[in-house]
Design an enzyme around this catalytic site. Structure first.
Site, short mmCIF file in Angstrom:
data_model
loop_
_atom_site.label_atom_id
_atom_site.label_comp_id
_atom_site.label_asym_id
_atom_site.label_seq_id
_atom_site.Cartn_x
_atom_site.Cartn_y
_atom_site.Cartn_z
N GLY A 13 0.83 -1.20 0.00
CA GLY A 13 0.00 0.00 0.00
C GLY A 13 0.86 1.25 0.00
O GLY A 13 0.58 2.20 0.73
N GLY A 14 1.88 1.24 -0.85
CA GLY A 14 2.86 2.32 -0.82
C GLY A 14 2.72 3.35 -1.92
O GLY A 14 3.61 4.19 -2.10
N GLY A 17 -0.73 8.30 0.15
CA GLY A 17 -0.98 8.52 1.57
C GLY A 17 0.16 8.17 2.48
O GLY A 17 1.33 8.51 2.22
N ILE A 18 -0.13 7.47 3.56
CA ILE A 18 0.87 7.12 4.57
C ILE A 18 1.96 6.23 3.98
O ILE A 18 3.14 6.41 4.27
CB ILE A 18 0.19 6.43 5.76
N SER A 137 -5.43 1.26 13.70
CA SER A 137 -6.18 2.52 13.69
C SER A 137 -6.72 2.76 15.08
O SER A 137 -7.01 1.82 15.82
CB SER A 137 -7.34 2.46 12.70
N TYR A 150 -14.96 -2.08 9.81
CA TYR A 150 -13.60 -1.51 9.72
C TYR A 150 -12.90 -1.56 11.07
O TYR A 150 -11.74 -1.98 11.17
CB TYR A 150 -13.70 -0.07 9.22
#
Length: 248
Positions: A13-14, A17-18, A137, A150
């Protein structure tokens, strides 16, 4: 400033965003970075920002086949890995009484199944003393409307942080989690919400945060770097980056 010359880092997930902010932090300080994402165009754009030390691999976090291919690619390109940031995830907001099986399966597939099997596939490549960081989270400790699935998926990741930390102790690999609160990552702007709704949503977030502002992707990236390399006597922990929202 800490440098990461020659370090080899994998970030799922690069591409935005983060994940992208973390990849940029490591690449700017000398590391070789491999990022994953599901969209080829987003990965291409990310590479333009990261420079020649970055590699992009199109990979679906829910696909065990893709995860196996990713592990093979990492072994071929890097051999061994110094840090693994398991960041790929999705958000979903739906009231409990209208949550569908499809929403449930997608969220748990990306946020829980994907990370579990990603760590499993890449664990043999992790060097002794390396660090794994999972993205949880603050919602995993809060009861918020319309976020039941979630929140549960992120609570599952918190549990995995502990159990995988125990399982990987014999390999001298640490496993920790970074727990972001509301982060101004551009995700709201990329949604279909009108501009005034986006700003109203941000104002609502700010009002619940003791520090009265949103966090930045770069602030989360700094926490990830600390957990991956500097927190050498910490494993199984969760590091909130939330302006005090889950603590005060």
């Amino acid at each position: 400033m800490t440098t990461y010359d020659g370090k080899k880092i994998v970030i799922t997930g690069g591409s935005s965003g983060i994940g992208l902010a973390t990849a940029r932090l490591f690449a700017d300080r000398g590391a070789h970075v491999l990022i994953t994402g599901r969209t080829a165009s987003a990965l291409d754009t990310a590479l333009e920002h990261l420079g020649t030390k970055a590699i992009a691999v199109r990979s679906d976090a829910t696909s065990l086949k893709d995860i196996r291919v990713l592990a093979d690619t990492v072994q071929e390109r890097f051999g061994t890995v110094d840090a693994l940031f398991v960041n790929a995830g999705v958000t979903a907001s739906a009231p409990f009484d209208s949550t569908t099986e499809e929403i449930y399966d997608e969220v748990f597939g990306v946020n829980a199944k994907g990370p579990y099997f990603t760590v499993q596939a890449l664990a043999p490549l992790l060097r002794e003393g390396s660090g794994v960081v999972l993205t949880t989270s603050v919602v995993n400790v809060l009861g918020l409307d319309a976020l039941s699935v979630y929140s549960a998926s992120k609570a599952a990741l918190r549990s995995m942080t502990r159990t995988l930390a125990r399982e990987l102790l014999p390999r001298k690999v640490r496993v920790n989690a970074v727990s972001p609160g509301p982060i101004d990552s551009g995700i709201l702007e990329r949604s279909s919400m009108p501009a005034d709704v986006v700003e109203a949503t941000k104002d609502s977030y700010r009002s619940t945060i003791p520090m009265q502002r949103l966090g930045t992707p770069e602030e989360v990236a700094s926490a990830v770097a600390y957990l991956a390399f500097d927190a050498t006597f910490s494993t199984g922990t969760e590091f909130p980056v939330d302006g005090g929202a889950s603590q005060l």
